[in-house]
Design an enzyme around this catalytic site. Sequence first.
Site, PDB file in Angstrom:
ATOM      1  N   GLY A   9      -9.931  -2.967  -7.078  1.00 53.29           N
ATOM      2  CA  GLY A   9     -10.016  -4.050  -5.850  1.00 53.29           C
ATOM      3  C   GLY A   9     -11.710  -3.572  -5.263  1.00 53.29           C
ATOM      4  O   GLY A   9     -11.781  -3.444  -4.059  1.00 53.29           O
ATOM      5  N   GLY A  47     -24.761  -3.523  -8.387  1.00 52.41           N
ATOM      6  CA  GLY A  47     -25.836  -2.093  -9.091  1.00 52.41           C
ATOM      7  C   GLY A  47     -24.984  -1.850  -9.439  1.00 52.41           C
ATOM      8  O   GLY A  47     -25.248  -0.476 -10.329  1.00 52.41           O
ATOM      9  N   SER A 133      -1.536   2.467   4.613  1.00 54.61           N
ATOM     10  CA  SER A 133      -1.821   1.967   5.674  1.00 54.61           C
ATOM     11  C   SER A 133      -0.919   2.147   6.590  1.00 54.61           C
ATOM     12  O   SER A 133       0.776   2.888   6.516  1.00 54.61           O
ATOM     13  CB  SER A 133      -1.044   0.423   4.926  1.00 54.61           C
ATOM     14  OG  SER A 133      -0.759  -0.733   6.528  1.00 54.61           O
ATOM     15  N   TYR A 143       6.016  -5.184   2.803  1.00 49.37           N
ATOM     16  CA  TYR A 143       4.303  -4.111   2.796  1.00 49.37           C
ATOM     17  C   TYR A 143       4.339  -2.520   3.728  1.00 49.37           C
ATOM     18  O   TYR A 143       3.859  -1.923   2.318  1.00 49.37           O
ATOM     19  CB  TYR A 143       2.843  -5.026   3.241  1.00 49.37           C
ATOM     20  CG  TYR A 143       1.693  -4.605   3.304  1.00 49.37           C
ATOM     21  CD1 TYR A 143       1.286  -4.261   2.399  1.00 49.37           C
ATOM     22  CD2 TYR A 143       1.797  -4.130   4.737  1.00 49.37           C
ATOM     23  CE1 TYR A 143       0.144  -3.449   2.804  1.00 49.37           C
ATOM     24  CE2 TYR A 143       0.409  -3.187   4.760  1.00 49.37           C
ATOM     25  CZ  TYR A 143      -0.333  -3.583   3.514  1.00 49.37           C
ATOM     26  OH  TYR A 143      -1.629  -2.834   3.809  1.00 49.37           O
ATOM     27  N   ALA A 145       6.497  -1.061   3.333  1.00 56.20           N
ATOM     28  CA  ALA A 145       7.561   0.025   3.180  1.00 56.20           C
ATOM     29  C   ALA A 145       6.975   0.398   1.241  1.00 56.20           C
ATOM     30  O   ALA A 145       7.390   1.120   0.507  1.00 56.20           O
ATOM     31  CB  ALA A 145       9.343  -0.722   2.145  1.00 56.20           C
ATOM     32  N   ALA A 146       6.411  -0.045   0.365  1.00 57.46           N
ATOM     33  CA  ALA A 146       5.606  -0.316  -0.021  1.00 57.46           C
ATOM     34  C   ALA A 146       3.932   0.965   0.166  1.00 57.46           C
ATOM     35  O   ALA A 146       4.422   1.647  -0.892  1.00 57.46           O
ATOM     36  CB  ALA A 146       5.163  -1.322  -1.120  1.00 57.46           C
ATOM     37  N   LYS A 147       4.059   0.296   1.245  1.00 56.84           N
ATOM     38  CA  LYS A 147       2.871   1.458   0.940  1.00 56.84           C
ATOM     39  C   LYS A 147       3.438   3.035   1.477  1.00 56.84           C
ATOM     40  O   LYS A 147       2.717   4.109   1.576  1.00 56.84           O
ATOM     41  CB  LYS A 147       2.090   1.032   2.761  1.00 56.84           C
ATOM     42  CG  LYS A 147       0.913   0.068   2.268  1.00 56.84           C
ATOM     43  CD  LYS A 147       0.033   0.532   1.470  1.00 56.84           C
ATOM     44  CE  LYS A 147      -1.565  -0.586   0.618  1.00 56.84           C
ATOM     45  NZ  LYS A 147      -1.747  -0.348  -0.003  1.00 56.84           N
ATOM     46  N   THR A 228      -1.752  12.316   3.686  1.00 60.54           N
ATOM     47  CA  THR A 228      -1.714  11.121   4.029  1.00 60.54           C
ATOM     48  C   THR A 228      -2.572  11.318   4.863  1.00 60.54           C
ATOM     49  O   THR A 228      -2.380  12.011   6.426  1.00 60.54           O
ATOM     50  CB  THR A 228      -0.224  10.221   4.474  1.00 60.54           C
ATOM     51  OG1 THR A 228       0.516  10.706   2.973  1.00 60.54           O
ATOM     52  CG2 THR A 228      -1.080   9.051   4.831  1.00 60.54           C
TER      53      THR A 228
HETATM   54  N1  NAP Z   1      -7.796  -3.872   5.703  1.00 56.36           N
HETATM   55  C1  NAP Z   1      -6.422  -3.685   6.542  1.00 56.36           C
HETATM   56  O1  NAP Z   1      -7.087  -3.553   7.996  1.00 56.36           O
HETATM   57  C2  NAP Z   1      -6.356  -2.711   5.792  1.00 56.36           C
HETATM   58  C3  NAP Z   1      -5.258  -1.211   6.839  1.00 56.36           C
HETATM   59  C4  NAP Z   1      -4.898  -0.828   6.254  1.00 56.36           C
HETATM   60  C5  NAP Z   1      -4.376  -0.859   4.443  1.00 56.36           C
HETATM   61  N2  NAP Z   1      -5.449  -2.253   3.915  1.00 56.36           N
HETATM   62  C6  NAP Z   1      -5.332  -1.518   2.712  1.00 56.36           C
HETATM   63  O2  NAP Z   1      -6.619  -1.653   2.257  1.00 56.36           O
HETATM   64  C7  NAP Z   1      -6.683  -1.822   0.242  1.00 56.36           C
HETATM   65  C8  NAP Z   1      -7.672  -2.313   0.207  1.00 56.36           C
HETATM   66  O3  NAP Z   1      -7.981  -4.258   1.265  1.00 56.36           O
HETATM   67  P1  NAP Z   1      -8.735  -4.781   1.860  1.00 56.36           P
HETATM   68  O4  NAP Z   1      -8.041  -4.765   3.611  1.00 56.36           O
HETATM   69  O5  NAP Z   1     -10.302  -4.352   1.724  1.00 56.36           O
HETATM   70  O6  NAP Z   1      -8.680  -6.320   1.742  1.00 56.36           O
HETATM   71  P2  NAP Z   1      -9.630  -7.174   0.845  1.00 56.36           P
HETATM   72  O7  NAP Z   1     -10.747  -7.480   0.921  1.00 56.36           O
HETATM   73  O8  NAP Z   1      -8.465  -8.107   0.511  1.00 56.36           O
HETATM   74  O9  NAP Z   1      -9.528  -6.629  -0.338  1.00 56.36           O
HETATM   75  C9  NAP Z   1      -8.634  -6.717  -1.648  1.00 56.36           C
HETATM   76  C10 NAP Z   1      -9.194  -6.271  -3.053  1.00 56.36           C
HETATM   77  O10 NAP Z   1      -8.218  -5.645  -3.908  1.00 56.36           O
HETATM   78  C11 NAP Z   1      -8.125  -7.055  -5.081  1.00 56.36           C
HETATM   79  N3  NAP Z   1      -7.011  -6.929  -5.714  1.00 56.36           N
HETATM   80  C12 NAP Z   1      -5.503  -7.253  -4.938  1.00 56.36           C
HETATM   81  N4  NAP Z   1      -4.920  -7.596  -5.747  1.00 56.36           N
HETATM   82  C13 NAP Z   1      -5.359  -7.318  -7.362  1.00 56.36           C
HETATM   83  C14 NAP Z   1      -4.216  -6.153  -8.309  1.00 56.36           C
HETATM   84  N5  NAP Z   1      -3.157  -6.540  -8.345  1.00 56.36           N
HETATM   85  N6  NAP Z   1      -5.894  -6.403  -8.994  1.00 56.36           N
HETATM   86  C15 NAP Z   1      -6.743  -5.702  -9.310  1.00 56.36           C
HETATM   87  N7  NAP Z   1      -7.474  -6.111  -7.514  1.00 56.36           N
HETATM   88  C16 NAP Z   1      -6.548  -6.142  -6.546  1.00 56.36           C
HETATM   89  C17 NAP Z   1      -8.609  -7.740  -4.932  1.00 56.36           C
HETATM   90  O11 NAP Z   1      -9.670  -8.617  -5.326  1.00 56.36           O
HETATM   91  P3  NAP Z   1      -9.001  -9.893  -5.901  1.00 56.36           P
HETATM   92  O12 NAP Z   1      -8.146 -10.387  -5.077  1.00 56.36           O
HETATM   93  O13 NAP Z   1     -10.102 -11.157  -6.486  1.00 56.36           O
HETATM   94  O14 NAP Z   1      -8.147  -9.617  -7.311  1.00 56.36           O
HETATM   95  C18 NAP Z   1      -9.369  -7.432  -3.586  1.00 56.36           C
HETATM   96  O15 NAP Z   1     -10.692  -6.613  -4.831  1.00 56.36           O
HETATM   97  C19 NAP Z   1      -5.596  -1.769   0.331  1.00 56.36           C
HETATM   98  O16 NAP Z   1      -4.954  -1.510  -0.435  1.00 56.36           O
HETATM   99  C20 NAP Z   1      -4.645  -2.912   2.224  1.00 56.36           C
HETATM  100  O17 NAP Z   1      -3.307  -3.021   1.985  1.00 56.36           O
HETATM  101  C21 NAP Z   1      -5.974  -2.538   4.822  1.00 56.36           C
END
Ligand code: NAP
Length: 239
Positions: A9, A47, A133, A143, A145-147, A228
């Site tokens: 990701g 890069g 999360s 969501y 629960a998974a985290k 955590t």
């Molecule tokens: N933003 C928040 O407020 C927040 C808070 C708590 C936790 N998180 C967690 O932080 C992590 C990163 O999320 P983010 O906030 O940075 O969101 P994001 O900008 O949507 O980034 C998610 C990344 O994961 C990739 N991805 C999603 N499903 C995938 C899969 N099955 N296989 C491979 N790549 C996958 C996406 O690319 P593609 O869609 O192109 O595959 C993207 O690169 C996640 O685990 C999220 O649950 C985020």
Amino acid sequence: MSRTVLVTGGTSGIGRAVAARFAADQAEVFITGRHPDTVEQAAKELGVHGVACDATDPVRVAALADRFPTLDVLVNAAGGLPPSAPGAAVPELAAVLAEWQANLEQNLLSAVLTTTALRARLAAGSSIISIGSIGAERRGGSYGAAKAALAAWNASLSSELGPQGITSNVIAAGYVTGTNFFQGQLADDRHRALVEETHNKRPGTVEDIAETVRFLASLGARHITGQTLHVNGGAFTTR
Ligand SMILES: NC(=O)c1ccc[n+]([C@@H]2O[C@H](COP(=O)([O-])OP(=O)(O)OC[C@H]3O[C@@H](n4cnc5c(N)ncnc54)[C@H](OP(=O)(O)O)[C@@H]3O)[C@@H](O)[C@H]2O)c1
């Protein structure tokens, strides 16, 4: 010697910032995402190396792992909110099942599969960091629960890999801006409410999380494992 780092990701948001952070440290960085075009574009901009791989697909994940004779840092950042089906007052059980399965695949099994495929290739002294999360603590639904399950799995993973000098931790992120997590759908009043919950009255940034990942992968963090770590500006506190 430069370290080899894999960030699942890594095409946007938190994962992308983590990849940029390690690239700035001269590590050899690989990023993944599900879509070849965005992977290629992000890899070029950062890069780093890009590999299209859906972290929920065991065949693709096994092929990804085969690229690494050895790995120093694995960051499981892939995750997020799967597209939701139109809501009904009392959802059909089939819709409930689909939503829970999608969240478990996206936010738990993605990390479990990637880590399982790569664990034999992790060097002594390496680090696994999975992005959890604040949703695991409250109001997170399927969501959250998974985290929460991600954090529970991390504890057992740490006990299995600790004897080899490998650390495994979860960073439970609070609300972070600069990501596609909310798919452009976060209302202004919800944003204000999430900021108001923090003690420092600001949202998290992707750099906040990237710097914490960097610390957990550093020499100074070798005795931190099975934990955590909450990074949320005080929106959720621990004791
Ligand atoms: N933003 C928040 O407020 C927040 C808070 C708590 C936790 N998180 C967690 O932080 C992590 C990163 O999320 P983010 O906030 O940075 O969101 P994001 O900008 O949507 O980034 C998610 C990344 O994961 C990739 N991805 C999603 N499903 C995938 C899969 N099955 N296989 C491979 N790549 C996958 C996406 O690319 P593609 O869609 O192109 O595959 C993207 O690169 C996640 O685990 C999220 O649950 C985020």
